[in-house]
Enzyme design. Structure first.
Site, PDB file in Angstrom:
ATOM      1  N   TRP A  55      -7.883  -7.217   4.834  1.00 12.34           N
ATOM      2  CA  TRP A  55      -6.483  -7.519   5.172  1.00 12.34           C
ATOM      3  C   TRP A  55      -6.425  -8.550   6.271  1.00 12.34           C
ATOM      4  O   TRP A  55      -7.132  -8.443   7.260  1.00 12.34           O
ATOM      5  CB  TRP A  55      -5.739  -6.265   5.648  1.00 12.34           C
ATOM      6  CG  TRP A  55      -5.656  -5.167   4.642  1.00 12.34           C
ATOM      7  CD1 TRP A  55      -6.228  -3.925   4.740  1.00 12.34           C
ATOM      8  CD2 TRP A  55      -4.938  -5.180   3.395  1.00 12.34           C
ATOM      9  NE1 TRP A  55      -5.918  -3.185   3.626  1.00 12.34           N
ATOM     10  CE2 TRP A  55      -5.132  -3.929   2.782  1.00 12.34           C
ATOM     11  CE3 TRP A  55      -4.162  -6.138   2.740  1.00 12.34           C
ATOM     12  CZ2 TRP A  55      -4.580  -3.599   1.556  1.00 12.34           C
ATOM     13  CZ3 TRP A  55      -3.616  -5.819   1.507  1.00 12.34           C
ATOM     14  CH2 TRP A  55      -3.828  -4.555   0.936  1.00 12.34           C
ATOM     15  N   GLU A  78      -5.654   7.961   8.534  1.00  8.53           N
ATOM     16  CA  GLU A  78      -5.415   8.777   7.341  1.00  8.53           C
ATOM     17  C   GLU A  78      -3.906   9.045   7.240  1.00  8.53           C
ATOM     18  O   GLU A  78      -3.332   9.757   8.063  1.00  8.53           O
ATOM     19  CB  GLU A  78      -6.206  10.091   7.435  1.00  8.53           C
ATOM     20  CG  GLU A  78      -5.893  11.119   6.369  1.00  8.53           C
ATOM     21  CD  GLU A  78      -5.877  10.535   4.952  1.00  8.53           C
ATOM     22  OE1 GLU A  78      -6.878   9.945   4.532  1.00  8.53           O
ATOM     23  OE2 GLU A  78      -4.840  10.677   4.275  1.00  8.53           O
ATOM     24  N   THR A 113      -9.154  -0.034   6.153  1.00  7.32           N
ATOM     25  CA  THR A 113      -7.947   0.265   5.380  1.00  7.32           C
ATOM     26  C   THR A 113      -6.697   0.300   6.268  1.00  7.32           C
ATOM     27  O   THR A 113      -6.784   0.424   7.492  1.00  7.32           O
ATOM     28  CB  THR A 113      -8.075   1.639   4.677  1.00  7.32           C
ATOM     29  OG1 THR A 113      -8.391   2.621   5.678  1.00  7.32           O
ATOM     30  CG2 THR A 113      -9.157   1.636   3.618  1.00  7.32           C
ATOM     31  N   VAL A 114      -5.547   0.204   5.608  1.00  6.24           N
ATOM     32  CA  VAL A 114      -4.261   0.513   6.230  1.00  6.24           C
ATOM     33  C   VAL A 114      -3.773   1.815   5.587  1.00  6.24           C
ATOM     34  O   VAL A 114      -4.157   2.082   4.439  1.00  6.24           O
ATOM     35  CB  VAL A 114      -3.228  -0.612   5.987  1.00  6.24           C
ATOM     36  CG1 VAL A 114      -3.534  -1.815   6.829  1.00  6.24           C
ATOM     37  CG2 VAL A 114      -3.113  -0.989   4.514  1.00  6.24           C
ATOM     38  N   CYS A 165       0.819  -1.227   0.000  1.00  4.51           N
ATOM     39  CA  CYS A 165       0.000   0.000   0.000  1.00  4.51           C
ATOM     40  C   CYS A 165       0.851   1.275   0.000  1.00  4.51           C
ATOM     41  O   CYS A 165       1.626   1.518   0.931  1.00  4.51           O
ATOM     42  CB  CYS A 165      -0.898  -0.011   1.235  1.00  4.51           C
ATOM     43  SG  CYS A 165      -1.856   1.505   1.424  1.00  4.51           S
ATOM     44  N   ARG A 223     -14.516   1.014   5.066  1.00  3.40           N
ATOM     45  CA  ARG A 223     -13.545  -0.013   4.711  1.00  3.40           C
ATOM     46  C   ARG A 223     -12.461  -0.069   5.787  1.00  3.40           C
ATOM     47  O   ARG A 223     -12.150   0.942   6.405  1.00  3.40           O
ATOM     48  CB  ARG A 223     -12.945   0.321   3.347  1.00  3.40           C
ATOM     49  CG  ARG A 223     -14.024   0.568   2.310  1.00  3.40           C
ATOM     50  CD  ARG A 223     -13.448   0.858   0.964  1.00  3.40           C
ATOM     51  NE  ARG A 223     -13.007  -0.352   0.326  1.00  3.40           N
ATOM     52  CZ  ARG A 223     -13.747  -1.063  -0.527  1.00  3.40           C
ATOM     53  NH1 ARG A 223     -14.965  -0.677  -0.828  1.00  3.40           N
ATOM     54  NH2 ARG A 223     -13.282  -2.155  -1.073  1.00  3.40           N
ATOM     55  N   TYR A 263      -4.462   4.750  -9.894  1.00  5.83           N
ATOM     56  CA  TYR A 263      -5.626   3.928  -9.513  1.00  5.83           C
ATOM     57  C   TYR A 263      -6.812   4.248 -10.420  1.00  5.83           C
ATOM     58  O   TYR A 263      -7.591   3.364 -10.787  1.00  5.83           O
ATOM     59  CB  TYR A 263      -6.014   4.172  -8.047  1.00  5.83           C
ATOM     60  CG  TYR A 263      -5.151   3.397  -7.073  1.00  5.83           C
ATOM     61  CD1 TYR A 263      -5.601   2.199  -6.507  1.00  5.83           C
ATOM     62  CD2 TYR A 263      -3.879   3.847  -6.720  1.00  5.83           C
ATOM     63  CE1 TYR A 263      -4.810   1.479  -5.621  1.00  5.83           C
ATOM     64  CE2 TYR A 263      -3.078   3.134  -5.846  1.00  5.83           C
ATOM     65  CZ  TYR A 263      -3.547   1.946  -5.297  1.00  5.83           C
ATOM     66  OH  TYR A 263      -2.754   1.229  -4.431  1.00  5.83           O
TER      67      TYR A 263
HETATM   68  N1  LIG Z   1      -7.024   7.640   2.936  1.00  4.85           N
HETATM   69  C1  LIG Z   1      -6.343   6.490   3.262  1.00  4.85           C
HETATM   70  C2  LIG Z   1      -6.362   5.496   2.101  1.00  4.85           C
HETATM   71  C3  LIG Z   1      -5.745   4.206   2.499  1.00  4.85           C
HETATM   72  C4  LIG Z   1      -6.100   3.094   1.507  1.00  4.85           C
HETATM   73  O1  LIG Z   1      -6.836   3.307   0.549  1.00  4.85           O
HETATM   74  N2  LIG Z   1      -5.557   1.899   1.782  1.00  4.85           N
HETATM   75  C5  LIG Z   1      -5.889   0.746   0.941  1.00  4.85           C
HETATM   76  C6  LIG Z   1      -4.641  -0.028   0.560  1.00  4.85           C
HETATM   77  S1  LIG Z   1      -3.594   0.853  -0.545  1.00  4.85           S
HETATM   78  C7  LIG Z   1      -6.716  -0.248   1.740  1.00  4.85           C
HETATM   79  O2  LIG Z   1      -6.432  -0.511   2.882  1.00  4.85           O
HETATM   80  N3  LIG Z   1      -7.718  -0.821   1.096  1.00  4.85           N
HETATM   81  C8  LIG Z   1      -8.550  -1.850   1.668  1.00  4.85           C
HETATM   82  C9  LIG Z   1      -9.980  -1.653   1.317  1.00  4.85           C
HETATM   83  O3  LIG Z   1     -10.303  -0.668   0.634  1.00  4.85           O
HETATM   84  O4  LIG Z   1     -10.794  -2.474   1.748  1.00  4.85           O
HETATM   85  C10 LIG Z   1      -4.928   6.895   3.613  1.00  4.85           C
HETATM   86  O5  LIG Z   1      -4.256   7.591   2.823  1.00  4.85           O
HETATM   87  O6  LIG Z   1      -4.490   6.549   4.687  1.00  4.85           O
END
Ligand SMILES: N[C@@H](CCC(=O)N[C@@H](CS)C(=O)NCC(=O)O)C(=O)O
Length: 315
Positions: free
Chosen positions: A96, A147, A131-132, A63, A129, A194
């Site tokens: 994840w 973030e 996210t990481v 990521c 979501r 993306y």
């Molecule tokens: N706004 C977030 C975006 C993070 C993001 O989009 N991470 C993606 C991986 S690159 C993620 O974890 N995606 C999992 C999902 O969307 O379920 C940041 O910059 O921290």
């Protein structure tokens, strides 16, 4: 994704799109800030004082957003103060997961199997979501912030009284120029690739492809005057934000995301710049090409066979 604390298995890489089929990224949910004395930061609530050993970063090497926080942690010498857990690079139906891939960690801190468990631990009713990156507070057992733009900025300044190391990534004299360049890099490159990869119409793809290469051409010209970094000799957060996309370009974006006018290796100033940053102490360790390739090429919507290309084998 999570809806009111319940995991929904219908994971789709495209988070939302507009009426022209353009990919739209979701906004982050937890926005508290670590500060030197625990006072509230620009968003969220206070109580998150900078302390050694209190905070932990959950990241994925695949990521780019998570990787920028890893880079800041290393550049600012915070590796003894803030621990790290790396997830498996392949997203599952449960999002994840921990362990199960070389270089991926189990969650020895919280014992979770999936990232979404940490989100519901932080807020049992959370929606969105999982996210990481996630910046976790061990004292209160919650997510401080998910973030990466915020995390990058707080790692730059919140811990300076504990460890005074590394460049000022956001010097006041350059703040407005950094903000403007960050925005352009985000729109055209970090997110632009993306938008090319996840476009669901030819028009959306063509637009994204054009802006990716227009920005790369512009930055190639900017760096061709012999400067070391985007703003001269001072390394700033704009360099971190650019680096994370450049380092994934030939391995993932050129093939999988169809950003294939040329490889980055064919752009001499940008390629030299990429290697200049990679040579900085500790930075190569924040990049794992096997995770990057395995992760991106496991996106079923773009690569149903799951075959991971053999090359490139080095950056
Ligand atoms: N706004 C977030 C975006 C993070 C993001 O989009 N991470 C993606 C991986 S690159 C993620 O974890 N995606 C999992 C999902 O969307 O379920 C940041 O910059 O921290």
């Amino acid at each position: 994704m999570l809806v009111n604390g319940i995991w929904q298995e219908n994971w789709q890489p495209v988070q939302a799109q507009d009426e022209q089929g353009r990919f739209i990224r979701q906004t982050s949910t937890f926005r508290h800030w670590i500060t030197p004395d625990g006072a509230p930061g620009p968003t969220g609530s206070g109580g998150f004082k900078a302390e050694a050993g209190r905070y932990h970063l959950y990241v994925a090497y695949i990521c780019p957003w998570a990787s920028r926080t890893l880079m800041a942690r290393r550049l600012k010498g915070l590796q003894e103060l803030i621990g790290v857990t790396v997830v498996n690079p392949r997203l599952t139906d449960q999002g994840w997961r921990f362990g199960g891939f070389p270089g991926a960690d189990e969650d020895s801190l919280n014992g979770a199997r999936y990232m979404h468990e940490l989100y519901t631990r932080a807020d049992p009713e959370v929606s969105g979501r999982a996210t990481v990156p996630v910046l976790w507070d061990r004292h209160t057992g919650t997510i401080v912030n998910n973030e990466s733009a915020d995390i990058l900025r707080m790692l730059n300044s919140a811990f300076s009284h504990l460890v005074d190391q590394g460049p000022d990534l956001y010097p006041a004299a350059l703040a407005s120029e950094i903000d403007a360049l960050n925005q352009a890099i985000y729109t055209d490159l970090n997110n632009g690739v993306y938008q090319a990869g996840f476009a669901s119409s030819q028009q959306a793809y063509d637009e994204a492809y054009a802006k990716v290469f227009a920005k790369l051409d512009e930055l190639e010209a900017r760096l061709a005057d012999g400067r070391s970094y985007l703003f001269g000799e001072a390394l700033t957060e704009s360099d971190i934000r650019l680096f994370v996309t450049l380092v994934r370009f030939d391995a993932a974006y050129h093939g999988l995301f169809k950003c294939n006018r040329n490889t980055l290796a064919a752009m001499p100033a940008l390629h030299a710049y990429l290697h200049r940053l990679l040579a900085l102490e500790g930075i190569a360790e924040t990049v794992n090409l096997d995770h990057i390739k395995a992760g991106y090429y496991s996106i079923k919507a773009l690569n149903p066979t799951g075959i991971v290309p053999a090359g490139p084998q080095a950056l």
